[in-house]
Design an enzyme around this catalytic site. Sequence first.
Site, PDB file in Angstrom:
ATOM      1  CB  CYS A  52      38.218  13.853  11.713  1.00  0.00           C
ATOM      2  SG  CYS A  52      36.808  13.346  12.707  1.00  0.00           S
TER       3      CYS A  52
ATOM      4  CG  HIS B 153      47.737  21.025  26.805  1.00  0.00           C
ATOM      5  ND1 HIS B 153      47.306  20.066  27.686  1.00  0.00           N
ATOM      6  CD2 HIS B 153      46.855  22.032  26.894  1.00  0.00           C
ATOM      7  CE1 HIS B 153      46.225  20.497  28.294  1.00  0.00           C
ATOM      8  NE2 HIS B 153      45.911  21.682  27.833  1.00  0.00           N
TER       9      HIS B 153
ATOM     10  CD  GLU C 136      37.997   9.830  19.312  1.00  0.00           C
ATOM     11  OE1 GLU C 136      38.894   9.451  18.552  1.00  0.00           O
ATOM     12  OE2 GLU C 136      36.804   9.888  18.973  1.00  0.00           O
TER      13      GLU C 136
END
Length: 155
Positions: A26, A68, A144
Site C-alpha cells: 500500500c 477525489h 473501505e
Amino acid sequence: MEIRLDGEILNLRFSCAHFLPTHTKCERIHGHDYAVSVEIEGANEKGMVVDFLLVERHIREIIDEIDHHLLIPNQSDVLEWHKSGENLLISYNGRLLSIPEVYTFHIDADSSSSEDLSIFLLNSLWERLKDEKNVKSLKVCLHEGPGRVACAEKQ
Ligand SMILES: [Zn+2]
C-alpha cells in the site's frame, strides 16, 4: 437511544487516492471508494435524538471536501512534503511525488489509513454536532470496500 445512518444505503460515498508508506503493497498510490456510516446515541427528546437530515447534510459537506483528492496525513513522521510553486513535493521511502496541490487534501492524522481517516471524519462530524444537546456519543464507520470497515467513536 441510538440512531443510525447507513452510508451504503444513503449513498454517503466518496473516492480518494492515498498511500501508506509503512506498508509494502500500500505504499504505492491507490484508491478506494469509501462509504460513511454513523451511529449516534443520545436522549430522545420530543421524539428525536437529532435530525437525520441534518446529520446527513453534515456528512455530505465533509466528504464532498475530501472527494477525489490525494490524502496527505499532516502528522506523519515517515513522509515529508513541501510546496514548490503550485505543486506539492512529497517524499517517503526514497520516492518523490510531485502533484498539483489542488489535487491534495490534508488530514490531521499520522496516516491516511481507514482507521485514521475514520478518526478524522469522527472529529469533523463531532465538531459540527457540538450544538446538538441530545447527542451523547458518536460512532463513525468507514467502509473501505466490501467487508472492510474501520470504526471510531467518542462521547
Ligand atoms: Zn488503501
